[in-house]
Design an enzyme around this catalytic site. Structure first.
Site, PDB file in Angstrom:
ATOM      1  N   TYR A 141       0.825  -1.212   0.000  1.00 56.06           N
ATOM      2  CA  TYR A 141       0.000   0.000   0.000  1.00 56.06           C
ATOM      3  C   TYR A 141       0.861   1.265   0.000  1.00 56.06           C
ATOM      4  O   TYR A 141       0.384   2.345  -0.319  1.00 56.06           O
ATOM      5  CB  TYR A 141      -0.950   0.029   1.209  1.00 56.06           C
ATOM      6  CG  TYR A 141      -2.080  -0.986   1.140  1.00 56.06           C
ATOM      7  CD1 TYR A 141      -2.234  -1.809   0.038  1.00 56.06           C
ATOM      8  CD2 TYR A 141      -3.004  -1.099   2.168  1.00 56.06           C
ATOM      9  CE1 TYR A 141      -3.250  -2.741  -0.031  1.00 56.06           C
ATOM     10  CE2 TYR A 141      -4.027  -2.023   2.112  1.00 56.06           C
ATOM     11  CZ  TYR A 141      -4.150  -2.842   1.013  1.00 56.06           C
ATOM     12  OH  TYR A 141      -5.173  -3.760   0.953  1.00 56.06           O
ATOM     13  N   LYS A 192       3.051 -15.376   1.966  1.00 54.48           N
ATOM     14  CA  LYS A 192       2.912 -16.075   0.680  1.00 54.48           C
ATOM     15  C   LYS A 192       4.336 -16.398   0.241  1.00 54.48           C
ATOM     16  O   LYS A 192       4.799 -16.009  -0.829  1.00 54.48           O
ATOM     17  CB  LYS A 192       2.182 -15.152  -0.310  1.00 54.48           C
ATOM     18  CG  LYS A 192       1.780 -15.805  -1.606  1.00 54.48           C
ATOM     19  CD  LYS A 192       0.636 -16.792  -1.482  1.00 54.48           C
ATOM     20  CE  LYS A 192       0.364 -17.458  -2.809  1.00 54.48           C
ATOM     21  NZ  LYS A 192      -0.503 -18.635  -2.722  1.00 54.48           N
TER      22      LYS A 192
END
Ligand code: NAD
Length: 359
Positions: A141, A192
């Site tokens: 972000y 991940k």
């Protein structure tokens, strides 16, 4: 010495729900002799209308002097078409970033009285009590470079950068380990690492920090599996720590396990425990001004503030108990209403919590 608390009602239902939370804070301040001084400021659309910017300098100065901040919510359709940098939500990102509020704590707790409000079967969620610790000032972000560019072949391409430094990972990991050691001692780090290098480093640093917390049992899970497990068997989790984007998505999913977004508080903390506290929901423009918004998430945010930034756990517990008492009595704002319960508005709910506090 007196501690200052800054109150930022914001937009939409913000002023209505914050008014009720403020009464609760004033009551415990006097009852438990907390010596808090409350002050007010503008943020979001309210600040744009009054000062032309979403985060006025005066608000930021007050925020920097305060031990804690209580925020309603910001935003609304009337500010949706102005320049991106001047939108209400920008004020929120700016204040989080200026105060280095890197650690977002979002509990997803299901009050047993509300088990019917969840979209999952009551046996899967009854007694649910998860804490999601989300990194808030880094990751994709905020990563640079970012933008939309035109390629040589004339096609446009959007791009963002996912990065985390070791120090950013370490500070959020420590916050999560501390939180887990005060709860049941289980921490699940979500990444991940099978695909993203940034999260290979994330996993490595979290492992390293774990050596300092031998009492906390650490596990790792890929984010896709975590999303699946959250809706399949959510009670397996105690504390989850993850990056900004994964945390954004997983915490909203966890929120819905509890049935109503109107019940969920949150905290955003800096390194020293100073924090901004706000309900997880937004400014709900569709119901603003009608006196029907649920003020409990904001009232429970006051409880979190007392616990995490103001060292007043007794007052925090008193508020949480009072909320439980009003739910036991069957009082429900429309978002929680089921047949047989007593439908109340924002102010009645606030008054009921106030009356259930130690007098
Ligand atoms: P929202 O959370 O405001 O509303 C979603 C739905 O939940 C609406 O139907 C609303 O009526 C309901 N709801 C929310 N809070 C409630 C409460 N306390 N009691 C009863 N019902 C409640 O999300 P949205 O509609 O996507 O966004 C509305 C505005 O809020 C937008 O401008 C958005 O940018 C802003 N927003 C602000 C924050 C924040 O200030 N932290 C967070 C999310 C959204």
């Amino acid at each position: 010495m007196s501690k200052q608390v800054l109150i930022l009602p914001g937009d939409g239902i913000g002023p209505e729900i914050v008014a009720e939370a403020r009464k609760v804070l004033e009551h415990v301040n006097s009852h438990f002799k907390l010596d808090l001084t409350l002050c007010d400021g503008l943020l979001g659309g309210a600040a744009i209308d009054a000062e032309g910017v979403p985060l006025p300098a005066a608000t930021l100065a007050l925020a920097k002097e305060s031990a804690a901040i209580l925020l309603g919510a910001v935003g609304g359709p009337q500010w949706d078409n102005i320049e991106r940098d001047l939108r209400p939500e920008k004020g929120l990102l700016q204040i989080r970033s200026a105060l280095e509020l890197f650690g977002n704590l979002r509990p997803a707790m299901l009050y047993p009285q509300l088990a019917d409000a969840s979209s999952l079967k009551p046996e899967l969620v009854a007694g649910l009590d998860i804490l999601i610790v989300r990194e808030l000032t880094g990751g994709i972000y905020f990563g640079e470079p970012r933008g939309i560019r035109t390629l040589e072949n004339g096609e446009r391409e959007g791009f963002n950068t996912y990065k985390y430094s070791e120090s950013e990972i370490e500070r959020i990991a420590r916050l999560a380990f501390e939180a887990a050691s005060k709860r049941s001692g289980r921490l699940c780090s979500v990444d991940k690492a099978n695909v993203l290098e940034a999260t290979v480093l994330w996993r490595e640093v979290v492992e390293r920090v774990s050596a300092d917390y031998p009492d906390v049992e650490l596990s790792h899970m890929y984010v896709d599996n975590a999303a699946m497990q959250l809706v399949k068997a959510p009670k397996q989790f105690d504390v989850i720590v993850t990056g900004n984007m994964f945390g954004d998505i997983l915490s909203d999913a966890a929120a819905m396990l509890t049935g109503s977004i109107g019940m969920l508080p949150s905290a955003s903390l800096d390194r020293d425990g100073r924090g901004m506290y706000e309900p997880c929901h937004g400014s709900a423009p569709d119901i603003a001004g009608q006196g029907i918004a649920n003020p409990l998430a904001t009232i429970l945010s006051v409880a979190m503030m007392l616990r995490y930034s103001l060292a007043a756990p007794e007052a925090a517990q008193a508020i949480e108990d009072a909320v439980s008492t009003v739910l036991d009595a069957g009082l429900r704002t429309p978002d929680l209403y089921t047949e047989g319960s007593q439908r109340v508005g924002t102010r009645e709910m606030g008054e009921a919590v106030l009356a259930a506090l130690p007098q």
